[in-house]
Design a protein around this motif. Structure first.
Motif, mmCIF file in Angstrom:
data_model
loop_
_atom_site.group_PDB
_atom_site.id
_atom_site.type_symbol
_atom_site.label_atom_id
_atom_site.label_comp_id
_atom_site.label_asym_id
_atom_site.label_seq_id
_atom_site.Cartn_x
_atom_site.Cartn_y
_atom_site.Cartn_z
ATOM 1 N N GLN A 325 0.827 -1.217 0.000
ATOM 2 C CA GLN A 325 0.000 0.000 0.000
ATOM 3 C C GLN A 325 0.857 1.262 0.000
ATOM 4 N N PHE A 326 2.077 1.180 0.542
ATOM 5 C CA PHE A 326 2.923 2.365 0.604
ATOM 6 C C PHE A 326 3.492 2.724 -0.769
ATOM 7 N N LEU A 329 0.611 4.590 -2.291
ATOM 8 C CA LEU A 329 0.630 5.909 -1.674
ATOM 9 C C LEU A 329 1.695 6.793 -2.324
ATOM 10 N N ALA A 367 1.368 11.926 3.214
ATOM 11 C CA ALA A 367 0.974 10.531 3.416
ATOM 12 C C ALA A 367 -0.175 10.432 4.409
ATOM 13 N N LEU A 371 -3.602 8.654 3.611
ATOM 14 C CA LEU A 371 -3.931 7.468 4.402
ATOM 15 C C LEU A 371 -5.151 7.697 5.287
ATOM 16 N N GLN A 374 -9.978 6.960 1.895
ATOM 17 C CA GLN A 374 -10.133 5.596 1.395
ATOM 18 C C GLN A 374 -10.955 5.594 0.119
ATOM 19 N N GLU A 394 0.604 10.663 10.323
ATOM 20 C CA GLU A 394 1.527 9.547 10.151
ATOM 21 C C GLU A 394 2.858 9.856 10.818
#
Length: 871
Positions: A325-326, A329, A367, A371, A374, A394
């Motif tokens: 997922q990063f 991102l 980020a 994050l 959604q 984050e």
């Protein structure tokens, strides 16, 4: 520079003095070291003169700011500003037999010039010294003041304009002409009107003007003729398609998610909705700030998608989907920052930016915003992103490792662009606030970046060479006033169309690409725009123009993407092509189409043999040649020439007029005449009969012939249909299978099997047609060639054979089997088969059967030899 300190007070005073001195240095000097000098030292010197070598040769190290100045056994290698005393310069000059470095061979003249320039200008060197005995300061990227970098300073109009030049049409021209004059460059004259209209059509619509449009423009001597033409093209639907494709490069558009993990669905559901939104936004001239707001935070502006603006969020969600997922991102942070701001913030994922004042906390501030959002593929739009219920900040991932966390990075705007007392983002995820900071009038980057992109698309070269990197290593444009003028115009009026209109009416845009030898020598890259740029045609424009001049281009807009590499693909504009990230067709790579895997700042064009081979051998190119030749011939049949020579000459002139927008030159005409006189090959290669059929929807009038043909776009469950949803919400049960079919709702949605003749010849057609439902009013069945209705009957509650029916047909003409709803759309299922025996005028025959030849999308198949005209 270094000093050895003994007293604390002295240390403090000296640090203050050094900091002031270094802060007055230009950031570009450090950029010059990093981009030019350090690579030379690493490649040619570090092997013997660095800390990693067992014993630095001659006691000299060149991997350190301080050590290079202290030097080795012979003395200082670098004395800032003094070439004579700098032993490095003496050694690389190879003028001293006892000191020739590097020993492997003398550096090139260009490399020596770089090192001499570096030393002569003060030997700026930002490297950190390893020696603890020395207190050394340097200006790190984090210490750089954004106010010292041209791109970080708000654009402003100059205090005074240069003198107005005779050829100038805008203050933009005044600045460009003045800079060119300073360089001693001679300005090229304006291009001729025939060249100018073609240039304008290609740039604004991606299509060529017709010969009629060219002649009309050449005959129009009104002072407003050119500006009226500009306005007409900007108002056309094709303008939105053209500039929408440019933005799709920025947004890394594709129709699939990328690599398919664990058998998941590869199709990126709703991708075409973002494409269509982008085309509509440019076509309607949506304010640029609103375009950005909707692409980042459309869920806050149009949450129920009442205006279709949730689809704009494909800008964030249309990118590649990674297993990690990063990585997904990172892709989204990159498209926001490089695409909208021209900053490479993604470089700060693992450490502070190497060159720009972008700390890692900036990366993780963004980020946290993303994050805290959604995707929700269910609901008003499959592309939308919404805030999570509990947004959060984050922590920095040290060295980019999720398991190694550092400080909390508050959700806020970038350090270099925010004010000292600016509050953090608090409204949900912060996407809306981020969008507002990006579009703010005082943001120095957003409008510069977009103005530079538009200029590059229209002039063939951007003002700033790196359209998505306006960082500290990027030099300002050679005519910075032009970029600031355009950026301020865009910020004030928010109109891309206004910006385009202004640029294409400048003398800079209208100049001929011809120039004298001295101008080309003094400015080989045309950085001062003293002449027009010769430009390669991009694939989309090239392919679209070929379809247009062949008379087959379909102008329908929007909808499902279509595969342009399979048999029977509709002749739609290339902007609607299906883009598969994982299996990008070779033709896209061959013609330098933007990679869909990442944001593309600008395309780079290559010249390779595969391009010519594609246009010589691909089924698509051969089919287009056939259609073009037939179309040109049909246009001349109303006034046939009195002799063969005259006829061939007229055909050649018509072909040049249609394809190139100009008459042939004397030598071209003679060569073409000689070519047509040569006999074509006698070999006959029977075409694959499946290739002769197309399946589509049509508008039909009272007479029943096809007024507009639109190929069906989706093949599913062994039938061609309107969309992936069946029945289609608007057009109902419209479809065609091997035997069965059903018209859509109304005479704008008749279904058509289209058979295209591979040569001149005669047809004999037999078959069966039927409608078995006792309800409804049946269907109307029609055979037509062009606008000529050959046979027509209403079929209701019966089935019957027909034929043999006999007709003549020319190569490239189509026999249409048309079924419309006969007035009402209910109970209209039918079956219809046709067996066609075709005999060419040269004696070969072909059997074709609608049921046996029926197929879905096909790869390339055989093609009959081309005639001399088609060749």
């Amino acid at each position: 520079m270094y000093l050895i300190f003994s007293q604390p007070r002295t240390i403090a005073l000296c640090f203050a003095w050094i900091t002031i001195a270094i802060s007055q240095s230009s950031g570009s000097e450090f950029d010059f070291f990093e981009s030019k000098v350090r690579p030379l030292l690493i490649e040619h010197c570090y092997e013997c003169h660095s800390e990693s070598s067992a014993e630095a040769a001659g006691g000299l190290r060149l991997d350190s700011h301080a050590e290079s100045r202290r030097g080795g056994h012979r003395g200082p290698a670098v004395v800032p500003g003094n070439l004579e005393q700098s032993l490095l310069i003496r050694a690389i000059g190879y003028n001293d037999a006892e000191m020739e470095m590097p020993p492997s061979g003398r550096l090139s003249d260009d490399q020596i010039a770089i090192l001499r320039e570096w030393v002569a200008n003060g030997a700026a060197d930002p490297r950190i010294d390893a020696s603890p005995a020395m207190a050394v300061t340097q200006l790190s990227p984090m210490e750089r003041d954004p106010a010292t970098h041209w791109a970080m300073v708000a654009p402003k109009l100059p205090a005074a304009s240069p003198s107005h030049m005779p050829q100038s049409r805008d203050v933009i021209d005044d600045w460009i002409d003045a800079r060119a004059a300073d360089r001693g460059l001679r300005l090229s004259p304006l291009a001729d009107r025939r060249s100018l209209i073609r240039r304008l059509y290609f740039d604004l619509t991606g299509l060529a003007p017709s010969s009629e449009e060219i002649e009309r423009f050449l005959a129009d001597r009104r002072p407003t003729a050119y500006s009226d033409l500009v306005d007409r093209l900007l108002a056309s639907p094709e303008y939105g398609e053209r500039f929408g494709r440019h933005w799709m490069d920025v947004a890394r558009y594709a129709d699939t998610v990328g690599y398919n993990f664990a058998g998941r669905e590869r199709r990126l559901i709703g991708s075409e909705r973002f494409r269509d939104w982008v085309i509509g936004a440019f076509g309607s001239d949506m304010p640029y700030a609103d375009m950005i707001r909707l692409q980042l935070a459309g869920d806050r502006i149009d949450p129920e998608n009442q205006a279709g603006n949730l689809d704009a969020m494909g800008f964030l969600t249309i990118g590649r989907r990674f297993q990690n997922q990063f990585d997904t991102l990172d892709d989204r942070i990159d498209v926001i920052t490089r695409g909208l701001l021209g900053l490479t913030v993604a470089c700060a994922r693992c450490h502070d930016h190497k060159f720009d004042p972008i700390p890692t906390t900036d990366y993780y501030a963004l980020a946290g915003i993303l994050l805290s959002s959604q995707m929700t593929e269910e609901g008003p739009s499959p592309l939308r992103m919404v805030d999570k219920e509990n947004p959060s900040d984050e922590r920095v991932m040290l060295r980019g490792q999720p398991g190694n966390r550092g400080e909390v990075a508050e959700r806020q705007f970038l350090t270099s662009l925010r004010k000292a007392d600016e509050p953090r983002f608090t409204q949900g995820s912060g996407r809306g606030e981020l969008a507002e900071r990006i579009v703010a009038q005082d943001n120095p980057l957003t409008y510069r970046v977009m103005a530079n992109r538009v200029w590059g698309q229209l002039l063939g070269a951007p003002l700033v060479d790196t359209p998505s990197d306006f960082g500290f290593r990027t030099e300002p444009p050679v005519v910075p006033e032009v970029l600031d003028e355009l950026a301020l115009d865009l910020a004030r009026h928010q109109s891309i169309k206004r910006l385009v209109r202004r640029i294409v009416q400048t003398a800079a845009y209208g100049r001929s690409a011809s120039a004298d030898a001295e101008t080309i020598r003094d400015d080989p890259d045309n950085r001062y725009f003293a002449r027009g740029n010769l430009r390669r045609r991009d694939f989309e424009s090239l392919r679209d123009c070929m379809m247009s001049v062949a008379g087959v281009l379909e102008r329908s807009m929007g909808g499902e993407p279509v595969s342009i590499t399979t048999l029977g693909a509709p002749w739609r504009r290339t902007v609607y092509a299906y883009i598969d990230r994982q299996n990008l067709p070779g033709v896209f790579r061959t013609f330098d189409v933007a990679s869909p895997d990442a944001h593309t700042p600008q395309r780079h064009y290559t010249t390779i043999p595969q391009q010519s081979l594609y246009w010589l051998n691909s089924p698509e190119a051969l089919a287009l040649a056939t259609h073009a030749a037939a179309s040109i011939s049909r246009a001349l049949t109303k006034d046939p020439a009195s002799s063969t020579v005259q006829s061939e000459e007229r055909w050649i002139r018509a072909a040049f007029d249609r394809l190139l927008g100009r008459p042939p030159k004397t030598r071209e005409l003679a060569d073409a005449m000689d070519f047509l006189r040569q006999p074509a090959s006698d070999a006959v290669i029977e075409p694959d009969p499946r290739r002769l059929w197309q399946y589509g929807l049509a508008e039909v009038g009272d007479a029943g012939f096809v007024e507009r043909f639109n190929p069906l776009r989706v093949f599913a469950k062994k039938q061609w249909q309107v969309s992936s949803e069946f029945p289609d919400p608007e057009l109902g049960h419209a479809h065609l299978g091997a035997r069965l079919g059903h018209p859509g709702n109304g005479r704008s949605a008749a279904v058509v099997r289209r058979w295209t003749a591979p040569a001149d010849g005669a047809l004999v057609v037999t078959g069966t047609i039927g409608h078995q439902n006792q309800k409804g009013d049946g269907i109307r069945a029609t055979f037509a060639i062009g606008e000529t209705v050959l046979w027509q009957e209403v079929q209701k509650s019966n089935d019957r054979p027909y034929g043999p029916l006999r007709w003549s047909i020319e190569k490239g003409q189509s026999l249409d089997l048309i079924a419309d709803d006969n007035g009402t759309p209910s109970f209209d299922s039918f079956y219809w088969t046709a067996s066609i025996r075709f005999e060419s005028t040269t004696g070969w025959t072909l059997e074709s059967h609608s049921e046996g030849d029926f197929s879905g999308p096909m790869d390339s198949v055989s093609q009959a030899p081309l005639s001399r005209r088609e060749q």
